[in-house]
Every structure is written in C-alpha cells, then in structure tokens.
Design a protein around this motif. Structure first.
Motif, PDB file in Angstrom:
ATOM      1  N   VAL A   1      76.777  25.811 -15.336  1.00 48.01           N
ATOM      2  CA  VAL A   1      78.144  24.821 -15.586  1.00 48.01           C
ATOM      3  C   VAL A   1      79.307  25.083 -14.773  1.00 48.01           C
ATOM      4  O   VAL A   1      79.842  24.103 -14.037  1.00 48.01           O
ATOM      5  CB  VAL A   1      78.377  24.920 -17.084  1.00 48.01           C
ATOM      6  N   LYS A   2      79.518  26.410 -14.496  1.00 52.64           N
ATOM      7  CA  LYS A   2      80.633  26.559 -13.558  1.00 52.64           C
ATOM      8  C   LYS A   2      80.314  26.392 -12.046  1.00 52.64           C
ATOM      9  O   LYS A   2      81.490  25.984 -11.472  1.00 52.64           O
ATOM     10  CB  LYS A   2      81.078  28.148 -13.840  1.00 52.64           C
ATOM     11  N   TYR A   3      79.173  26.338 -11.590  1.00 59.40           N
ATOM     12  CA  TYR A   3      78.853  26.395 -10.296  1.00 59.40           C
ATOM     13  C   TYR A   3      77.974  25.237  -9.950  1.00 59.40           C
ATOM     14  O   TYR A   3      77.344  25.081  -9.014  1.00 59.40           O
ATOM     15  CB  TYR A   3      78.118  27.719  -9.649  1.00 59.40           C
ATOM     16  N   ASP A   4      78.214  24.175 -10.811  1.00 57.99           N
ATOM     17  CA  ASP A   4      77.448  22.740 -10.758  1.00 57.99           C
ATOM     18  C   ASP A   4      78.160  22.111  -9.692  1.00 57.99           C
ATOM     19  O   ASP A   4      79.281  22.036  -9.541  1.00 57.99           O
ATOM     20  CB  ASP A   4      77.512  22.049 -12.192  1.00 57.99           C
ATOM     21  N   ASP A   5      77.404  21.361  -8.970  1.00 63.47           N
ATOM     22  CA  ASP A   5      77.909  20.177  -7.945  1.00 63.47           C
ATOM     23  C   ASP A   5      78.871  20.817  -6.993  1.00 63.47           C
ATOM     24  O   ASP A   5      79.588  20.275  -6.697  1.00 63.47           O
ATOM     25  CB  ASP A   5      78.560  19.110  -8.666  1.00 63.47           C
ATOM     26  N   GLY A   6      78.444  22.158  -6.568  1.00 64.02           N
ATOM     27  CA  GLY A   6      79.460  22.486  -5.617  1.00 64.02           C
ATOM     28  C   GLY A   6      80.734  22.786  -5.845  1.00 64.02           C
ATOM     29  O   GLY A   6      81.770  22.988  -4.889  1.00 64.02           O
ATOM     30  N   GLN A   7      81.112  23.120  -7.351  1.00 60.77           N
ATOM     31  CA  GLN A   7      82.581  23.218  -7.691  1.00 60.77           C
ATOM     32  C   GLN A   7      83.296  24.521  -7.173  1.00 60.77           C
ATOM     33  O   GLN A   7      84.426  24.347  -6.881  1.00 60.77           O
ATOM     34  CB  GLN A   7      82.737  23.223  -9.030  1.00 60.77           C
TER      35      GLN A   7
END
Length: 273
Positions: free
Chosen positions: A130-136
């Motif tokens: 969740v934290k590192y989804d979609d290059g966040q």
C-alpha cells in the motif's frame, strides 16, 4: 485472612494460549480475581521441579500446555505425588483431532509462534504494498523483494497485493512517457524487477471500460495511438533494465503471480511459501 488463589501457567512456549484460557475461566468466578504466575519455555525436568516446589502446599492450580510427552508425563506424575491439581489444557483436543481427522500431532513446542510470525510478515508485506503502490515513494524500490513496472492498467496493484499475501514486499512503478523513471529503478537488481505488458487492443478495451465506470466518454487515456506510444516507451525501459517481461493480456492475477514467482525463483528470489 483468605489464602491467595494462584494459577501457575506452565508452557513449553510463551504461554499466551494457557493464560487466555485461564482468564476466560477465571472471569466466571467473582470477576476473575486470581493471580496468574508464568512458568514459560519449559524444556527440562528441573523447570517442572521448580513449579512443583513453588506450588506445593499453596492454594493453587497448575494449568499447562506441554506438547513434549516426557515433560507432560513427568509433571502429571510429580503433581499426583505432591497432591497438586494439574490440568492439561491441550491433550483432550489433540486426541480429538487425532481420532476425528486421522492425523498425528507433531509434538513440537512453539509452532504457534511460527504461525504468528508468518501472519505478521503477511501484514507487513500488505502495508508495504500500500505504501509503495504506484510509485508513491521511490525508496520502496530498493526495499522491495519484487518491483513491478508497466503502463497503467496492467494489473500492477492487484498483483502487488496478491504477492503481499504470500509475504513478498512489492513496490510497483508506473511507466509514463512524459515522466522520467526514478533513478532507483536502474540501480536495483534486475533479478527482482518484472515488467508487465499487454496487447494494445486489450488495454484499449480495459481503459475504455475504466472511463465508462468513471462517467467519462472521451479521453486521450484510452486513445489507441496513445496506448501504442506508452507500450513502446515501457518496453524500451524494460529492455534497458534487462528484466523479465510478462504479457498479462489473458491472464488472471493468480496465473501471472505463479509465472512471475517461477521466473524469479530461477533468478534467486526466495519462495515465501
């Protein structure tokens, strides 16, 4: 003065199971006013002799969860000799399992701790996804077990979550022609990076449905020429990295995950199952 009521919780592990059972029972008697003393990680006869010594002649019960037969038998024998009430909290249920399911128990202490460890690793992996989804946050690229890259709507997020439930920490990075890929993507080991591609027609169909669900009718997002441009750009990045590429066009997430893990296993990424 009333003598103190004590339950000695004896376990070859930490003893949480026995403590919870004792508290559940104690709650039925005057609000559970009983003192619980822990005797954890019992491994030797001397450990049992200690609890026999401290409980002898007191107003106490020994409640135990010992799975090693020799220790259980010794405690039963010594408790009977000294007139101490000792209750086995596990044997009846283990015998029921054996009889009904035709299986034998492993008789190994601390197995539940191993199950708990797997559970917490799974939770940690889901939080990571969740934290590192979609290059966040590009820091996830270096910290991940697996890095997924691809254009929008190539199942990066659902695949990340599926793999997280298998205890893999997964970061995913979208590839967009107008956005320069993070430098970290080219520094990370190609052995843990996987590119996801899809046929233009399939992606066009998926994106059109996405726009329809959002109540939008026209957008460059679903334009076929734009899709071809994105896919061409993404494949150039994947080839530059040198990572394996999976075509997800007609694959379920589970099927893609199995293929991905088989590919990465050959590259040295360990199996978490």
């Amino acid at each position: 003065m009333r003598e103190k009521e004590v339950v000695y919780v004896v376990s070859d592990s930490v003893g949480e199971t026995a403590e919870l059972m004792v508290k559940a029972v104690a709650s039925q008697f005057n609000g559970g006013e009983v003192e619980i003393e822990h005797v954890s990680n019992v491994e030797e006869i001397k450990d049992i002799e200690h609890v026999i010594y401290v409980s002898k002649g007191t107003n106490s019960i020994i409640a135990y969860t010992l799975v090693i037969p020799a220790l259980k038998e010794y405690l039963d024998k010594r408790a009977e000799e000294e007139g101490i009430l000792a209750i086995d909290l596990m044997s009846s249920l283990m015998e029921a399992f054996s009889q009904k399911f035709n299986k034998l128990p492993k008789r190994q202490p601390r197995l539940i701790r191993k199950l708990d460890a797997n559970y917490f690793r799974r939770v940690e992996a889901v939080e990571f996804a969740v934290k590192y989804d979609d290059g966040q946050d590009v820091r996830g690229i270096e910290r991940a077990d697996i890095v997924l890259i691809g254009v929008s709507r190539t199942s990066k997020t659902p695949l990340s979550m599926y793999l997280a439930h298998k205890r893999f920490k997964v970061a995913n990075v979208p590839l967009v022609p107008e956005v320069r890929p993070p430098d970290e993507l080219f520094k990370v080991s190609k052995n843990k990076c996987v590119g996801l591609v899809i046929t233009p027609d399939k992606l066009n169909e998926i994106r059109k449905q996405r726009l329809k669900n959002l109540g939008l009718s026209v957008a460059k997002y679903a334009d076929l020429d734009r899709i071809l441009e994105e896919l061409e750009y993404a494949e150039k990045i994947m080839k530059r990295i040198g990572c394996p590429i999976i075509n997800v066009s007609d694959k379920a997430v589970e099927e893609t995950a199995d293929l991905l893990l088989a590919m990465l296993k050959k590259r040295g990424v360990g199996n978490r199952e």
